[in-house]
Design an enzyme around this catalytic site. Structure first.
Site, PDB file in Angstrom:
ATOM      1  N   ALA A   1       0.932  -1.356  -0.035  1.00  0.00           N
ATOM      2  CA  ALA A   1       0.208   0.032  -0.082  1.00  0.00           C
ATOM      3  C   ALA A   1       0.961   1.312   0.101  1.00  0.00           C
ATOM      4  O   ALA A   1       0.592   2.128  -0.821  1.00  0.00           O
ATOM      5  CB  ALA A   1      -0.825  -0.169   1.284  1.00  0.00           C
ATOM      6  N   ASP A   2       1.990   1.258   0.813  1.00  0.00           N
ATOM      7  CA  ASP A   2       2.906   2.521   0.785  1.00  0.00           C
ATOM      8  C   ASP A   2       3.436   2.665  -0.510  1.00  0.00           C
ATOM      9  O   ASP A   2       3.841   3.691  -0.841  1.00  0.00           O
ATOM     10  CB  ASP A   2       4.026   2.272   1.792  1.00  0.00           C
ATOM     11  CG  ASP A   2       3.420   2.110   3.293  1.00  0.00           C
ATOM     12  OD1 ASP A   2       3.625   3.011   4.054  1.00  0.00           O
ATOM     13  OD2 ASP A   2       2.965   1.062   3.654  1.00  0.00           O
ATOM     14  N   MET A   3       4.144   1.628  -1.216  1.00  0.00           N
ATOM     15  CA  MET A   3       4.586   1.476  -2.278  1.00  0.00           C
ATOM     16  C   MET A   3       3.529   2.278  -3.555  1.00  0.00           C
ATOM     17  O   MET A   3       3.950   3.056  -4.367  1.00  0.00           O
ATOM     18  CB  MET A   3       5.103   0.232  -2.761  1.00  0.00           C
ATOM     19  CG  MET A   3       6.369  -0.151  -2.071  1.00  0.00           C
ATOM     20  SD  MET A   3       7.783   0.920  -2.027  1.00  0.00           S
ATOM     21  CE  MET A   3       9.016   0.080  -1.284  1.00  0.00           C
TER      22      MET A   3
END
Length: 414
Positions: free
Chosen positions: A178-180
């Site tokens: 999700a962060d990427m």
């Protein structure tokens, strides 16, 4: 293994398309660093503003004592240390804001407002600023104050519910997915905001959550549920959207990934299997029917795959033009000629490790490519350069260091 990954030298004086763009990155860990990496790789001056004592926590994600995550996602950036709990630290940051084009933060919503530089103040200081606010759930809504870790978002977005096998628990991704995704989405949006700024002179505030970018990649989940009135079950490597598709084991125990979701590919596969009659079979005549009857079709494909080795399967697929490829683990990538010759992964010089493997700059632009200009910075390595440009002389820098505003003498980690 062949010759191995190509060694690429850093080019500190290389020209890049985003030269002249200054980014202040106050974010920590993954999403903000992924966002600012895209800008840094194409020439933006990304200044990591870090705590003098701890630095970005990404520095402490180590393997065998080596901070390899920082070495990858901190490349092409600079580091300045400021204790933002001190008045002088806040004052210096606000001076840097005057010089910046982009400001990135990923504090919990409300934190920025409590630390002496609320968004309205930043925009008053620099009306052309693009302020990127990253959070787990967004700056609005009933969940805005919840902890925003990617694992929580990967669960609530629907990803985990789709991932894994029906007889087991939902599966989170084995990386900060999700962060990427949020970082990549945010980099694009930052450039859109800068385009608007350059056309109108107006900066703006970006509300970037981890939730919405990953949700946007998972297909029309809600509409699918409305129309079918059922929740899709986890199906492992097989697909809800295409069939046949999956990971199949060859006779020698090795694995191959194959997707024959296009009609032409399915027909090529059936012919390669020696089963051309399946093309006209009503159960398999189009993708929708193949998905519906995949409990019959998939075992047929698996049995056929298991009759020959991986090399034999790949040879057939190459000859027939069927979309398939071996399943690699990381031990196979470095020796693969495509990874080497296309420079999917490269080595760069590293003072600690000798050579440091990492992904190359992407995407590849023919006229305005990005460049590897510098290794990831040591904590506070660029204090003198960046703060000196604000008019802080050597004596003042020494005083700031002694008083703890910028911390101890910079540590070089490149």
């Amino acid at each position: 293994m062949a010759d191995g990954l190509h060694l690429k030298a850093f080019e500190p004086d290389a020209h890049c398309p985003l030269d002249g763009l200054r980014v202040l990155d106050l974010s920590r860990l993954v999403s903000g660093n992924m966002l600012s990496l895209q800008l840094a790789d194409f020439g933006a001056e990304v200044i990591k503003v870090e705590d003098p004592k701890k630095g970005d926590p990404l520095r402490h994600w180590t393997v065998e004592g080596a901070g390899i995550s920082w070495k990858v996602y901190g490349r092409n950036k600079k580091s300045v240390t400021l204790d933002l709990r001190t008045d002088e630290g806040v004052e210096l940051l606000l001076k840097l804001v005057e010089t910046a084009d982009v400001f990135i933060e990923n504090f919990r919503p409300g934190t920025l407002e409590k630390t002496g530089f609320p968004p309205q103040k930043l925009m008053e200081i620099n009306p052309r600023l693009v302020l990127v606010r990253i959070s787990g759930w967004g700056q609005t809504g009933p969940y805005k104050h919840r902890p925003g870790f990617g694992s929580l978002v990967e669960g609530m977005s629907g990803f985990a519910a789709l991932n894994g096998f029906a007889d087991r628990e939902p599966v989170l991704p084995p990386l900060a997915l999700a962060d990427m995704i949020s970082g990549l989405s945010g980099a694009f949006a930052t450039m859109v905001a800068l385009r608007h700024r350059d056309a109108t002179g107006e900066g703006q505030i970006m509300d970037l959550s981890l939730l919405e970018p990953i949700f946007s990649t998972l297909g029309p989940q809600i509409m699918d549920y409305r129309l079918a009135n059922r929740v899709k079950q986890r199906t492992g490597s097989t697909s809800h959207t295409a069939a046949p598709r999956g990971v199949y084991q060859s006779k020698d125990g090795k694995w191959i990934s194959m997707s024959a979701s296009m009609q032409t590919m399915a027909e090529r596969l059936f012919r390669a299997m020696g089963r051309p009659e399946l093309i006209e079979d009503p159960r398999f005549r189009n993708n929708e029917e193949r998905i519906r009857h995949n409990d019959i079709l998939d075992p047929m494909v698996r049995e056929w795959m298991a009759e020959r080795t991986l090399e034999e399967n790949v040879a057939i697929f190459d000859r027939e033009g069927i979309t398939a490829a071996p399943v690699y683990d990381v031990s196979q990538m470095e020796g693969d000629l495509h990874f080497q010759e296309r420079e999917v992964a490269i080595d760069v010089p590293d003072a600690d490790l000798g050579r440091m493997a990492m992904h190359n700059i992407i995407p590849r632009l023919s006229a305005s490519p990005g460049k590897l200009r510098r290794p990831a910075p040591g904590l506070g390595e660029h204090n003198a350069e960046i703060l000196g440009a604000l008019g802080i002389d050597e004596a003042a820098l020494a005083r700031l260091s002694e008083s703890g505003v910028t911390g101890e003498e910079p540590r070089h980690e490149d």
